[in-house]
Design a protein around this motif. Structure first.
Motif, PDB file in Angstrom:
ATOM      1  N   THR A 123       0.733  -0.368   7.377  1.00  0.00           N
ATOM      2  CA  THR A 123      -0.118   0.104   6.281  1.00  0.00           C
ATOM      3  C   THR A 123      -0.630  -1.040   5.418  1.00  0.00           C
ATOM      4  OG1 THR A 123       1.913   0.531   5.032  1.00  0.00           O
ATOM      5  CG2 THR A 123       0.875   2.411   6.114  1.00  0.00           C
ATOM      6  N   ASP A 124       0.028  -2.201   5.502  1.00  0.00           N
ATOM      7  CA  ASP A 124      -0.408  -3.346   4.701  1.00  0.00           C
ATOM      8  C   ASP A 124      -1.326  -4.298   5.468  1.00  0.00           C
ATOM      9  OD1 ASP A 124       0.765  -2.723   2.208  1.00  0.00           O
ATOM     10  OD2 ASP A 124       2.730  -3.272   3.002  1.00  0.00           O
ATOM     11  N   SER A 163      -2.930  -0.533  -4.573  1.00  0.00           N
ATOM     12  CA  SER A 163      -3.305  -1.948  -4.662  1.00  0.00           C
ATOM     13  C   SER A 163      -4.778  -2.187  -4.368  1.00  0.00           C
ATOM     14  CB  SER A 163      -2.450  -2.784  -3.708  1.00  0.00           C
ATOM     15  OG  SER A 163      -1.118  -2.871  -4.167  1.00  0.00           O
ATOM     16  N   LEU A 180      -4.478  -4.517   3.517  1.00  0.00           N
ATOM     17  CA  LEU A 180      -4.295  -5.304   2.300  1.00  0.00           C
ATOM     18  C   LEU A 180      -4.398  -6.792   2.616  1.00  0.00           C
ATOM     19  CD1 LEU A 180      -3.623  -5.482  -0.709  1.00  0.00           C
ATOM     20  CD2 LEU A 180      -1.192  -5.292  -0.105  1.00  0.00           C
ATOM     21  N   MET A 223       0.817  -1.213   0.000  1.00  0.00           N
ATOM     22  CA  MET A 223       0.000   0.000   0.000  1.00  0.00           C
ATOM     23  C   MET A 223       0.851   1.264   0.000  1.00  0.00           C
ATOM     24  SD  MET A 223      -3.161  -0.942  -0.069  1.00  0.00           S
ATOM     25  CE  MET A 223      -4.163   0.385   0.624  1.00  0.00           C
ATOM     26  N   GLY A 236      -1.630   3.532  -1.758  1.00  0.00           N
ATOM     27  CA  GLY A 236      -2.871   2.775  -1.665  1.00  0.00           C
ATOM     28  C   GLY A 236      -3.364   2.179  -2.959  1.00  0.00           C
TER      29      GLY A 236
END
Length: 254
Positions: free
Chosen positions: A53-54, A18, A57, A9, A16
Motif C-alpha cells: 500500500t506504500d 499521507s 507513497l 498509507m 491514505g
C-alpha cells in the motif's frame, strides 16, 4: 541535521491520509516543505513501510525529489535505525542526531523545530534526547523530538517492548538510567489545540484553516492562533477528538 518523517498509507482511522490533497498538495509534502525550510535541518527523509500500500507513497515522494527509505510496518524504532544505517554516512553517526517528525502534522512550524534542535545543540553532547511534548504545552501537531544517533541505535539494539518499538522514543525516556533526556516547556499552555490529522474531522479543520490563507502556503503558529481566536468555529471542527495518550503526562526533564 537530518529529519526523518514517518509516513504510511495504512492508517486505520483515515486510510491514505499521507497523500490526501490539502490546499493543492499531498498532506505529507506540507511537512516535507516545512522541514526543509527549518534553519537547522539540511536533510529530509521520509521513512515508510515495505507494505504494498506504500508503493504509491514512495513513487509520489521520489517524483517530488524526496529521499525515501522503506522498513518495518509496526517496528518504527527499527525503521528509524535502518534509515540511519542506509542513508546517513557512518562518519556522521558518532556525533550526529536525527529529528523525529510525523507526516500527519501539516502545520508544524519550522521555528518550533529549530527551537528544539537549538536546545539539543546548545550543549552538544549533554543530551541524548530532547523533546517539546513531555508534558505537552504546544498545540498537538507541533511535537518535535531530537535523538542522538548513538541513542537511537542503542535503543534499537536493546528495546524488547513492542509498544515502545512502535512509538520510537518511549524506550529512551522510560530509561533515564541509560539516556539523558530533556524537555522544553513554555507558556501559555496551548496543549488543548489539536493540529494533527487522524480523522475526517481533523481534515475538515485543516481545510478550513488553509482556506483562510490563500496566499500563504506556510502559515505559522501566531497566524493560526490569531485566526482561531477570530473564528473559534474552525477550532470546534475537531475539538472532540482526544489528544494522543502518549503525551498525557506530567513528567518534566527525565
Amino acid at each position: 541535521m537530518t529529519a526523518i518523517i514517518q509516513a504510511r498509507m495504512g492508517s486505520t482511522r483515515l486510510p491514505g491520509k499521507s497523500l490526501m490533497d490539502l490546499a493543492g498538495k499531498p498532506v505529507v509534502m506540507h511537512l516535507v516543505d516545512r522541514a526543509k525550510s527549518a534553519r537547522l535541518i539540511d536533510r529530509v527523509i521520509v521513512a515508510t513501510t515495505t507494505a504494498a500500500t506504500d508503493d504509491i507513497l514512495e513513487q509520489r515522494l521520489k517524483k517530488a525529489g524526496v529521499l525515501v527509505f522503506r522498513g518495518a510496518k509496526n517496528d518504527v524504532l527499527n525503521r528509524y535505525a535502518q534509515t540511519v544505517r542506509a542513508i546517513i554516512p557512518e562518519k556522521e553517526r558518532d556525533a550526529g542526531a536525527v529529528v523525529r517528525l510525523t507526516a500527519d502534522d501539516p502545520l508544524k512550524d519550522p521555528a518550533v523545530m529549530d527551537a528544539t534542535i537549538d536546545t539539543f545543540l546548545a550543549e552538544r553532547g549533554r543530551w541524548d534526547y530532547v523533546s517539546n511534548n513531555q508534558p505537552p504545552w504546544l498545540p498537538e501537531g507541533q511535537d518535535t523530538e531530537i535523538l542522538s544517533i548513538k541513542a537511537l541505535l542503542a535503543a534499537d539494539d536493546a528495546c524488547d517492548d513492542a509498544d515502545e518499538r512502535e512509538h520510537v522514543t518511549p524506550y529512551l525516556y522510560n530509561h533515564p538510567e541509560k539516556f539523558r533526556c530533556h524537555n522544553l516547556h513554555g507558556t501559555p499552555d496551548l496543549s488543548a489545540c489539536r493540529w494533527t490529522l487522524d480523522t475526517a474531522m481533523d481534515m475538515a479543520f485543516f481545510k478550513a484553516v488553509f482556506a483562510q490563507f490563500p496566499n500563504e502556503p506556510m502559515p505559522r503558529i501566531d497566524q493560526i492562533l490569531s485566526l482561531l481566536d477570530r473564528k473559534p468555529e474552525i477550532a470546534a471542527l475537531n475539538s472532540q477528538v482526544a489528544r494522543s495518550a502518549l503525551y498525557r503526562t506530567e513528567t518534566g526533564d527525565h
